[in-house]
Design an enzyme around this catalytic site. Structure first.
Site, PDB file in Angstrom:
ATOM      1  N   GLY A 168      73.470  36.284  -7.757  1.00 27.43           N
ATOM      2  CA  GLY A 168      74.386  35.232  -7.350  1.00 27.43           C
ATOM      3  C   GLY A 168      74.859  34.409  -8.530  1.00 27.43           C
ATOM      4  O   GLY A 168      75.996  33.918  -8.548  1.00 27.43           O
ATOM      5  N   SER A 181      73.666  22.380  -6.259  1.00 27.45           N
ATOM      6  CA  SER A 181      73.742  23.767  -6.697  1.00 27.45           C
ATOM      7  C   SER A 181      74.130  23.812  -8.159  1.00 27.45           C
ATOM      8  O   SER A 181      75.263  23.472  -8.512  1.00 27.45           O
ATOM      9  CB  SER A 181      74.758  24.553  -5.866  1.00 27.45           C
ATOM     10  OG  SER A 181      74.981  25.832  -6.440  1.00 27.45           O
ATOM     11  N   ASP A 216      63.333  27.640  -6.781  1.00 27.43           N
ATOM     12  CA  ASP A 216      62.948  29.023  -7.033  1.00 27.43           C
ATOM     13  C   ASP A 216      61.444  29.246  -6.926  1.00 27.43           C
ATOM     14  O   ASP A 216      60.992  30.382  -6.744  1.00 27.43           O
ATOM     15  CB  ASP A 216      63.427  29.471  -8.410  1.00 27.43           C
ATOM     16  CG  ASP A 216      64.919  29.738  -8.450  1.00 27.43           C
ATOM     17  OD1 ASP A 216      65.510  29.963  -7.373  1.00 27.43           O
ATOM     18  OD2 ASP A 216      65.497  29.713  -9.546  1.00 27.43           O
ATOM     19  N   ARG A 269      64.175  33.333   2.816  1.00 32.53           N
ATOM     20  CA  ARG A 269      62.815  33.184   2.285  1.00 32.53           C
ATOM     21  C   ARG A 269      61.895  32.449   3.256  1.00 32.53           C
ATOM     22  O   ARG A 269      60.679  32.678   3.249  1.00 32.53           O
ATOM     23  CB  ARG A 269      62.858  32.479   0.925  1.00 32.53           C
ATOM     24  CG  ARG A 269      63.395  33.385  -0.165  1.00 32.53           C
ATOM     25  CD  ARG A 269      63.452  32.738  -1.532  1.00 32.53           C
ATOM     26  NE  ARG A 269      63.877  33.732  -2.528  1.00 32.53           N
ATOM     27  CZ  ARG A 269      64.293  33.438  -3.744  1.00 32.53           C
ATOM     28  NH1 ARG A 269      64.344  32.166  -4.142  1.00 32.53           N
ATOM     29  NH2 ARG A 269      64.663  34.395  -4.577  1.00 32.53           N
TER      30      ARG A 269
END
Length: 433
Positions: free
Chosen positions: A95, A166, A314, A345
């Site tokens: 991504g 982001s 992450d 996730r």
């Protein structure tokens, strides 16, 4: 699609070992090096699947790149970057490659089509298409997803506030802002990783940074320079937790990046009782790095707040594994972004139940009831094609009776080449099944 079983080592993990170079910085060094005037040299290049996607993307745009081991030389194309024709780029599973390249080519010539694997095609791309479109580029998505088609245009600066923190979208806007007329400003509600800003400064680009905002004036061009990469703290986090869950362990991880926008997981683990030392911090090329030292300890549950999520996004899968061994409950909220990573996730982490861990799933997070240090049950889990899920359950296997079988484990190569071999070197029982 390799399947491996990871079982407990006969004794504690004790070693000094390095981790791959920082993946996030490697992506940015490739793209900014491609845009720069002159030559950029990157050392400590990690070589995982994601960064190789960015390397291939820049070559597809006509950039000359030479790689020898962990060293990469990029001959910057400057104003010649891109093609007047149509270029199709395979971003693989990355991504970061897709979103940042979209920003890079938004002010360039020609048309660029960005595509990827089935997992990447499920990830949201409207969030990057919207600001680039507002700047004047023609950006088409496929119902908000890849393939993404970018037709470059003369860009105008914008003042954009991110609805969701982001670093990838922020970076795409800043890259496009270099080609825009005027000053582009990006505001973010919560701080995300700032590697793009730091690297832009290292390559001679002037930025204005204030609390919650970054500004870049258009028309600037980066100047090539040496970019030595620190070890990737996200990769290091898996080894840190490995030491925390195997009694008698003591690991030293030298030259790991400790950028404060990336060390949220270390702060959370310390709050859980982890004895993590950060030794010898110093800056190289605008990025702080240090040696991490960690040893086994009993952990206690904690609450991870929405404000902490961007700095640990992450590492949340491996934090959930740490929580599985803690005393008490760990609650994570404000992590809806986990639903649109390489896999869902949150759903993937429900598999901790198969190993005897109490898990309650919410739309934006999880509640994990730890075992109080007891070993987990043996079980088989699916990686769902997600490198961080594969590695997280591999670490869980280090303290599970009979071990944990991880299907499609080789996806770990995306970010940590040789991860399961590294566990075997540390003494873990690792075998293909």
């Amino acid at each position: 699609m390799a399947t491996v079983r990871v079982g407990p080592p006969p004794r504690g993990l004790a070693a000094t070992l390095g981790v791959p170079g920082d993946k996030s910085i490697a992506h940015r060094a490739l793209l900014l090096g491609a845009l720069a005037e002159g030559t950029t040299t990157v050392s400590g290049f990690p070589g995982g699947g994601d960064v190789l996607s960015s390397l291939g993307a820049m070559r597809a745009l006509g950039v000359r790149i030479e790689r020898a081991g962990d060293a990469v030389r990029i001959d910057g194309a400057g104003g010649r970057l891109g093609s007047d024709g149509r270029v199709v780029i395979d971003c693989g599973n990355s991504g970061t490659t897709m979103r940042l390249t979209a920003g890079l080519v938004a002010g360039g010539p020609g048309t660029v089509v960005l595509d990827g694997d089935a997992s990447l095609r499920r990830r949201p791309m409207g969030r990057v298409a919207a600001p680039l479109g507002a700047m004047g580029a023609a950006v088409e998505t496929t119902e908000g997803h890849a393939p993404v088609t970018v037709r470059g245009a003369a860009l105008r600066a914008i003042d954009w506030t991110l609805r969701v923190p982001s670093a990838q979208v922020k970076s795409a806007i800043l890259l496009a802002g270099l080609a825009a007329r005027g000053t582009t400003r990006v505001c973010e509600p919560l701080a995300s990783r700032d590697h793009t800003e730091r690297l832009l400064g290292h390559l001679g680009v002037r930025l204005e940074r204030a609390a919650g905002s970054i500004e870049v004036e258009g028309g600037q061009r980066p100047i090539g320079a040496a970019v030595p990469l620190p070890g990737d703290v996200s990769s290091a986090a898996f080894l840190v937790v490995a030491a925390l869950v195997v009694p008698g362990s003591e690991l030293r991880l030298p030259d790991v990046g400790v950028n404060p926008t990336r060390t949220g997981a270390l702060a959370i683990l310390r709050r859980m009782g982890a004895p993590i030392e950060v030794v010898g911090t110093h800056d190289v090329a605008g990025e702080p790095r240090a040696e991490l030292r960690v040893r086994w300890a009993r952990l206690r549950g904690t609450t991870v707040t929405p404000a902490e999520v961007p700095g640990a996004i992450d590492e949340l899968p491996i934090l959930c594994v740490a929580a599985a061994f803690a005393d008490g409950e760990t609650t994570i909220t404000g992590a809806r972004e986990l639903r649109v990573k390489e896999s869902d996730r949150i759903a993937a982490l429900e598999q901790l139940r198969l190993l005897g861990v109490g898990v309650t799933v919410r739309e934006d997070g999880l509640v994990i009831r730890g075992t109080g240090g007891r070993r987990l049950r043996p079980g088989r889990v699916e990686s769902h094609g997600d490198h961080r899920i594969a590695m997280a359950f591999g670490v869980a296997g280090l303290a599970a009776d009979g071990g944990v079988v991880v299907a499609d484990a080789d996806v770990a190569e995306v970010s940590f080449p040789g991860f399961f071999a590294r566990l075997a070197e540390l003494g873990a029982a690792v075998e293909g099944v």
